[in-house]
Design an enzyme around this catalytic site. Sequence first.
Site, PDB file in Angstrom:
ATOM      1  N   ASP A   1       0.749  -1.218   0.010  1.00 57.98           N
ATOM      2  CA  ASP A   1       0.157  -0.118   0.254  1.00 57.98           C
ATOM      3  C   ASP A   1       0.554   1.048   0.151  1.00 57.98           C
ATOM      4  O   ASP A   1       2.077   1.022   0.763  1.00 57.98           O
ATOM      5  CB  ASP A   1      -1.174  -0.311   1.823  1.00 57.98           C
ATOM      6  CG  ASP A   1      -2.227   0.807   1.432  1.00 57.98           C
ATOM      7  OD1 ASP A   1      -3.007   1.268   0.005  1.00 57.98           O
ATOM      8  OD2 ASP A   1      -2.546   1.520   2.294  1.00 57.98           O
TER       9      ASP A   1
ATOM     10  N   HIS B   1       2.614   3.360  -8.965  1.00 53.66           N
ATOM     11  CA  HIS B   1       2.650   2.463  -9.700  1.00 53.66           C
ATOM     12  C   HIS B   1       3.992   1.406 -10.236  1.00 53.66           C
ATOM     13  O   HIS B   1       4.350   0.514  -9.742  1.00 53.66           O
ATOM     14  CB  HIS B   1       1.431   1.502  -9.962  1.00 53.66           C
ATOM     15  CG  HIS B   1      -0.053   2.163  -9.499  1.00 53.66           C
ATOM     16  ND1 HIS B   1       0.125   1.695  -8.364  1.00 53.66           N
ATOM     17  CD2 HIS B   1      -1.166   2.797  -9.722  1.00 53.66           C
ATOM     18  CE1 HIS B   1      -1.404   2.351  -8.401  1.00 53.66           C
ATOM     19  NE2 HIS B   1      -1.913   3.342  -8.317  1.00 53.66           N
TER      20      HIS B   1
ATOM     21  N   LEU C   1      10.107 -20.658  -4.784  1.00 52.20           N
ATOM     22  CA  LEU C   1       9.320 -20.356  -3.519  1.00 52.20           C
ATOM     23  C   LEU C   1       7.696 -20.089  -4.980  1.00 52.20           C
ATOM     24  O   LEU C   1       8.210 -20.020  -6.105  1.00 52.20           O
ATOM     25  CB  LEU C   1       9.780 -18.200  -3.853  1.00 52.20           C
ATOM     26  CG  LEU C   1       8.731 -17.587  -4.153  1.00 52.20           C
ATOM     27  CD1 LEU C   1       8.676 -17.232  -2.333  1.00 52.20           C
ATOM     28  CD2 LEU C   1       9.613 -16.325  -4.490  1.00 52.20           C
TER      29      LEU C   1
HETATM   30  C1  FPP Z   1      -0.944  -0.150  -3.471  1.00 50.41           C
HETATM   31  O1  FPP Z   1      -0.638   1.117  -3.446  1.00 50.41           O
HETATM   32  C2  FPP Z   1      -0.905  -0.841  -4.127  1.00 50.41           C
HETATM   33  C3  FPP Z   1      -2.684  -1.335  -5.243  1.00 50.41           C
HETATM   34  C4  FPP Z   1      -3.933  -0.898  -5.241  1.00 50.41           C
HETATM   35  C5  FPP Z   1      -1.696  -2.231  -5.758  1.00 50.41           C
HETATM   36  C6  FPP Z   1      -0.363  -2.062  -7.275  1.00 50.41           C
HETATM   37  C7  FPP Z   1       0.620  -2.935  -7.251  1.00 50.41           C
HETATM   38  C8  FPP Z   1       1.134  -2.596  -7.663  1.00 50.41           C
HETATM   39  C9  FPP Z   1       2.067  -1.992  -8.979  1.00 50.41           C
HETATM   40  C10 FPP Z   1       2.970  -3.479  -7.323  1.00 50.41           C
HETATM   41  C11 FPP Z   1       3.494  -4.420  -8.309  1.00 50.41           C
HETATM   42  C12 FPP Z   1       2.484  -5.579  -7.801  1.00 50.41           C
HETATM   43  C13 FPP Z   1       3.175  -6.479  -8.510  1.00 50.41           C
HETATM   44  C14 FPP Z   1       2.214  -8.396  -8.148  1.00 50.41           C
HETATM   45  C15 FPP Z   1       3.359  -6.611 -10.755  1.00 50.41           C
HETATM   46  P1  FPP Z   1      -2.477   2.641  -3.615  1.00 50.41           P
HETATM   47  O2  FPP Z   1      -2.873   2.587  -5.274  1.00 50.41           O
HETATM   48  O3  FPP Z   1      -3.390   2.078  -2.867  1.00 50.41           O
HETATM   49  O4  FPP Z   1      -1.630   4.052  -3.188  1.00 50.41           O
HETATM   50  P2  FPP Z   1      -2.515   4.930  -1.754  1.00 50.41           P
HETATM   51  O5  FPP Z   1      -3.341   4.257  -0.527  1.00 50.41           O
HETATM   52  O6  FPP Z   1      -1.231   5.554  -1.385  1.00 50.41           O
HETATM   53  O7  FPP Z   1      -3.389   5.437  -2.629  1.00 50.41           O
END
Ligand code: FPP
Length: 251
Positions: A31, A48, A142
């Site tokens: 997060d 992201h 893993l």
């Molecule tokens: C949280 O940040 C993250 C996500 C909603 C998911 C996306 C995750 C990634 C892109 C990481 C990579 C993962 C993989 C498996 C390739 P947020 O947008 O909720 O942040 P905020 O709470 O600060 O708005």
Amino acid sequence: MSRATAELTEEALLAAIKACPLPRHAAIIMDGNGRWARGRGLPRIAGHREGVKAAREIVRAAGRLGLGYLTLYAFSSENWSRPAGEVEFLMGLLESSIDRELPELIESNVRLRVIGRLEALAPSVRRGVERALEATRANSGLTLVIALNYGARRELVEAIRALARRVAAGELAPEAIDEARLAEHLDTRGVPDPDLLIRTSGEMRISNFLLWQIAYTELWVTPTLWPDFSPRDLYQAIADFQQRSRRFGGV
Ligand code: FPP
């Protein structure tokens, strides 16, 4: 965080955690990508993009460490309510990341698993995921579990429905439904429950993640935003986990 381990160098910390039993399964609620970007005056998607880099380093670290299972919460069933442009970007990013990382996953003996409703994803994302699942099926290192379009309540409802259908068909007595039988109908069937659940960005909530599976999981929350989460943070979470006394309801 324990003071003693917080002061160790990364190498010493790694040696210290390797000397103690490791969690078999660590799960992470990644997060804070949006806040990381906002703090730098960048669009959310830049967060992201950085988040993918952090995920790559954490998967590598988990593999080197010898963890059995690592689960990453990549996209929740509630994430569809984000602005359409962000959802589209995230889907494209997940698709291209899985594609790009596949050779290294194969090379490092990582087996991919996906939990969540794959069938609701765009066909190209789904095909990419299926290709990666197939290409890593025989790997024995893993197990990397990606939660994609995942929601724990939906997972439980579907498991209960499947059991109800078997009862209605006369294949199963209601009394034969126990915890193990229910667990066999979850997306995580065959995956041990997480020993450790990490959440970044300081939020103290579970966000519909693995509700059944985390009954006795140790929780570890850090204010660090996901793009800044490093292997050292993972090692620190494990070091703190190793200090905990898990009683599973006993004394
Ligand atoms: C949280 O940040 C993250 C996500 C909603 C998911 C996306 C995750 C990634 C892109 C990481 C990579 C993962 C993989 C498996 C390739 P947020 O947008 O909720 O942040 P905020 O709470 O600060 O708005």
